[in-house]
Scaffold this motif. Structure first.
Motif, PDB file in Angstrom:
ATOM      1  N   GLY A 140       7.275  -2.582   0.931  1.00  0.00           N
ATOM      2  CA  GLY A 140       7.869  -2.326  -0.383  1.00  0.00           C
ATOM      3  C   GLY A 140       8.740  -3.494  -0.817  1.00  0.00           C
ATOM      4  N   ASN A 167      -3.222   3.975   3.463  1.00  0.00           N
ATOM      5  CA  ASN A 167      -2.333   3.275   4.406  1.00  0.00           C
ATOM      6  C   ASN A 167      -1.019   2.994   3.671  1.00  0.00           C
ATOM      7  N   ILE A 168       0.059   2.857   4.405  1.00  0.00           N
ATOM      8  CA  ILE A 168       1.379   2.569   3.819  1.00  0.00           C
ATOM      9  C   ILE A 168       1.907   1.297   4.469  1.00  0.00           C
ATOM     10  N   THR A 169       2.369   0.357   3.626  1.00  0.00           N
ATOM     11  CA  THR A 169       2.839  -0.905   4.236  1.00  0.00           C
ATOM     12  C   THR A 169       4.212  -1.316   3.723  1.00  0.00           C
ATOM     13  N   MET A 172       0.854  -1.210   0.000  1.00  0.00           N
ATOM     14  CA  MET A 172       0.000   0.000   0.000  1.00  0.00           C
ATOM     15  C   MET A 172       0.879   1.245   0.000  1.00  0.00           C
ATOM     16  N   ASP A 173       0.419   2.266  -0.760  1.00  0.00           N
ATOM     17  CA  ASP A 173       1.277   3.430  -1.007  1.00  0.00           C
ATOM     18  C   ASP A 173       0.816   4.729  -0.359  1.00  0.00           C
ATOM     19  N   GLY A 174      -0.304   4.711   0.370  1.00  0.00           N
ATOM     20  CA  GLY A 174      -0.794   5.947   0.972  1.00  0.00           C
ATOM     21  C   GLY A 174      -1.472   6.883  -0.029  1.00  0.00           C
ATOM     22  N   HIS A 175      -1.611   6.448  -1.286  1.00  0.00           N
ATOM     23  CA  HIS A 175      -2.293   7.250  -2.309  1.00  0.00           C
ATOM     24  C   HIS A 175      -3.507   6.511  -2.859  1.00  0.00           C
ATOM     25  N   TYR A 210       6.776   0.216 -10.541  1.00  0.00           N
ATOM     26  CA  TYR A 210       7.352  -0.572  -9.453  1.00  0.00           C
ATOM     27  C   TYR A 210       7.363  -2.079  -9.698  1.00  0.00           C
ATOM     28  N   ILE A 212      -1.389   0.266  -5.228  1.00  0.00           N
ATOM     29  CA  ILE A 212      -0.568   1.463  -5.442  1.00  0.00           C
ATOM     30  C   ILE A 212      -0.953   2.135  -6.754  1.00  0.00           C
TER      31      ILE A 212
END
Ligand code: 5RP
Ligand code: CO
Length: 216
Positions: free
Chosen positions: A47, A43-45, A36-39, A74, A68
């Protein structure tokens, strides 16, 4: 036999290796990795660095769920890190056909993911190209949410589409899967079930996996 893909989103990240070993020994079929990328989601998880770190710890396929924006940028990094299956959201891919081909040309399996409100029609023209269709039964972004029952007719629709193509394409469900909802998913035509909190929220991971797995 239904395949079970524990989501490490609900694991203890301070002992991630041990939590992966436990589900592998408990009979898991894939390790589901939520990126997850926060966009695209709030939420951000994880990479590619984390995928690279867990790759040597398990023989199971790493089932990487990209939540994402601009996944094309990516995807090569996740392949290099050791992903076996890469799934992209149709809502994040204006050129879905190109993205699916890019994943396959890099030598891994390609999946497409639909949010609960996204119709099955959106994947009709790429179905012959994909290895997996993932239907979200929660709005993506967090573990531990409740299963959205109104997605079940879409599982049947995807099953019909897959049967018409006559190829081996996994139908995976993600979000709010527990022993009760698992049964409904399998009855509707799913053959891969992601579960995070229903596995990592239990002390006995083997027992949790067995209780979610449904045979037909
Ligand atoms: O993609 C996801 C969330 O966006 C996760 O894979 C999913 O939520 C798993 O967690 P749980 O089984 O607890 O619902
Ligand atoms: Co997921």
């Amino acid at each position: 036999m239904t395949k079970i893909a524990p989501s490490i989103l609900s694991a203890d990240f301070a002992k991630l290796g041990q939590d992966i070993t436990e589900v592998e020994q408990g009979g898991a079929d894939y390790i589901h990795v939520d990126v997850m990328d926060g966009h695209f989601v709030p939420n951000i998880t994880i990479g590619p660095l984390v995928v690279d770190a867990i790759r040597p710890l398990t023989k199971l396929p790493l089932d990487v769920h990209l939540m994402i924006e601009n996944p094309d940028q990516y995807i090569p990094s996740f392949v290099k890190a050791g992903a076996d299956i890469i799934s992209v959201h149709v809502e994040a891919c204006p050129h879905l056909h190109r993205t699916v081909h890019m994943i396959k040309e890099l030598g891994v399996k390609a999946g497409v993911v639909l949010n609960p409100a996204t119709p099955v029609d959106t994947i009709k023209h790429v179905i012959e190209e994909v290895d997996l269709v993932l239907l979200m039964t929660v709005n993506p972004g967090f573990g531990g949410q409740s299963f959205i029952h109104s997605v079940l007719p879409k599982v049947k629709e995807v099953k019909e589409l897959v049967d018409a193509v006559g190829k081996e394409i996994d139908i995976e469900i993600d979000g709010g899967v527990n022993p009760e909802t698992a049964k409904l998913c399998v009855e509707a035509g799913a053959n891969v079930l992601v579960a995070g909190s229903a596995i990592y929220g239990k002390q006995d991971r083997k027992k949790a996996i067995e209780s979610i797995r449904q045979t037909r």
